[in-house]
Design an enzyme around this catalytic site. Structure first.
Site, short mmCIF file in Angstrom:
data_model
loop_
_atom_site.label_atom_id
_atom_site.label_comp_id
_atom_site.label_asym_id
_atom_site.label_seq_id
_atom_site.Cartn_x
_atom_site.Cartn_y
_atom_site.Cartn_z
N TRP A 129 -3.58 1.43 6.97
CA TRP A 129 -4.05 0.29 6.17
C TRP A 129 -3.14 0.04 4.98
CZ3 TRP A 129 -5.57 -0.13 1.05
CH2 TRP A 129 -6.21 -1.31 0.69
N HIS A 130 -2.62 1.11 4.38
CA HIS A 130 -1.84 0.96 3.16
C HIS A 130 -0.49 0.29 3.41
CE1 HIS A 130 -4.77 3.57 1.14
NE2 HIS A 130 -4.27 3.08 0.02
N GLY A 131 0.08 0.44 4.59
CA GLY A 131 1.37 -0.20 4.80
C GLY A 131 1.98 0.12 6.14
N PHE A 163 -0.53 -4.49 -0.67
CA PHE A 163 -1.25 -3.98 0.47
C PHE A 163 -2.33 -4.93 0.94
CE2 PHE A 163 -0.20 0.06 -1.95
CZ PHE A 163 1.00 0.19 -1.31
#
Length: 435
Positions: A287-289, A435
């Protein structure tokens, strides 16, 4: 107004926001009406995720496939995308998906008023970097009348805005001047300087993200709304498990409700429970990147929590000395995990860690500007002292909430002066806006 503010960035991307909103709105209505809601849920989730996957992960998936096939001698090349990622797409997508799953699990009734639901998804204080709010918290507030100005709530909101601004421009952006000088060119600095830079990045990302969250919640309070708490002094955590009860609370709650628990949570065998924890934090990393560094960062947090659970070390039962040691150990574990989060490649992250532990270098901290470093120490110390009192002696230091008006206003003016004199006002956007 929320859409007008979103249009200020790239107007065409407001169509993606509207598309995700429309898909989840109508999917929720159909889920309540149909006898086979799972098909509608699956279709709605996939359609809502499509823009996120396309814009955020297309290049990552494309490059990973290309690199994997090149290992076995196959040539594969598909032109990547050079488009900017729609701002806040991870946050508003997860918020919309959370609503859809809540309707499916009958925790939340489907909202009939499209404008109310569209405001919930696009609400301007939280759309860029959260918190990820639940529909059951925000939608009733959006639909209720506020016939009078809530003075006390507005005062609380302004206090949060003031302190959030201090954390952002006095601490985070000032610390960034040293971090962004050392870590990108880590080979040119001593290992001690790299270690100090890694510690300062740990402070930077907290002050930046918690500062944003505090300002977002503060804006909500000024307008009469209560948003989800997002931070609770995470660097005083006694374990990595405890850290995730304090850090990015809205995301941790989302992952628990929609990934961890549906997989079985802790109501299963130990091995299955460990697998559930690992997958949950793998999803957090993704999810973060779109980068392997984020995936490794998420896996590190998952593995640490599995080890803690195996050893029964999620909490602290060792008195004040044991608690202090566990806080320091947890902080150092989180700090080294942040190195992977910060650096652009796995090789760079490993290089920084290797450089830190290279004992052949002189143990000195290289400082090019002493007054900048002095401002870093002052700002960080003030933030640490406030967090320490809030954590361990909340009744002892109540400057912003003192019953004496003179003490309150001395505190307000002091923080304002610190912001004006030492704040960095040209540092660009918030870290988590990426993000």
């Amino acid at each position: 107004m929320s859409y007008l503010l979103y249009l200020q960035w790239k107007p065409v991307y407001a169509l993606l926001l509207l598309g995700v909103t429309a898909v989840t709105y109508y999917s929720a209505l159909l889920i309540e009406k149909t006898k086979r809601p799972k098909r509608i849920l699956t279709t709605g989730v996939l359609l809502a995720l499509l823009p996120l996957v396309f814009f955020k992960y297309f290049n990552f998936i494309n490059d990973s496939i290309s690199n994997a096939l090149s290992v076995i001698g196959l040539n594969y090349h598909l032109q990547g995308l050079n488009w900017a990622i729609p701002i806040g797409i991870s946050f508003f997508t997860f918020q919309a998906l959370g609503y859809l799953w809540d309707v499916y699990y009958k925790r939340q009734g489907a909202e009939r008023d499209f404008l109310t639901y569209a405001l919930f998804i696009s609400f301007f204080p939280s759309i860029l970097s959260g918190p990820i709010n639940k529909a059951s918290l925000v939608i009733p507030q959006l639909k209720s009348l506020r016939p009078y100005f809530d003075y006390y709530k507005a005062v609380e909101g302004l206090k949060m805005l003031l302190w959030g601004m201090f954390m952002k421009v006095v601490v985070a952006d000032r610390v960034a001047l040293y971090v962004d000088t050392v870590l990108p060119s880590y080979m040119n600095y001593t290992g001690t300087s790299c270690f100090v830079a890694s510690l300062l990045y740990t402070i930077q990302i907290y002050a930046d993200f918690a500062g944003y969250s505090m300002m977002a919640i503060g804006v909500g309070k000024v307008l009469g709304f209560e948003l989800t708490e997002n931070f609770r002094r995470p660097y005083f955590a006694v374990s990595v498990t405890d850290f995730w009860h304090r850090w990015h609370i809205s995301l941790a709650t989302w992952l628990k409700d929609y990934v961890y628990i549906p997989m079985g949570g802790s109501y299963c065998s130990k091995l299955r429970n460990y697998w559930n924890i690992f997958v949950t934090f793998l999803v957090s990393g993704i999810w973060h990147g779109a980068n392997w560094t984020f995936i490794i960062w998420g896996c590190m947090h998952g593995i640490c929590q599995i080890i803690e659970k195996m050893l029964g070390q999620q909490n602290c039962n060792y008195g004040w000395l044991g608690k202090t040691i566990k806080i320091i150990v947890t902080f150092l574990i989180v700090n080294f995990a942040w190195i992977f989060f910060k650096m652009p490649t796995i090789g760079d992250a490993i290089g920084v860690i290797y450089h830190i532990f290279d004992l052949s270098q002189p143990m000195i901290v290289e400082i090019k500007s002493r007054h900048i470093f002095a401002f870093i120490v002052i700002g960080t110390s003030i933030m640490f002292i406030k967090d320490w009192f809030d954590e361990f002696a909340p009744s002892k230091l109540k400057l912003f909430n003192s019953k004496h008006i003179c003490i309150r206003w001395i505190a307000y003016v002091f923080v304002m002066i610190m912001i004006l004199l030492t704040g960095v006002f040209d540092a660009g956007q918030f870290i988590y806006a990426n993000f």
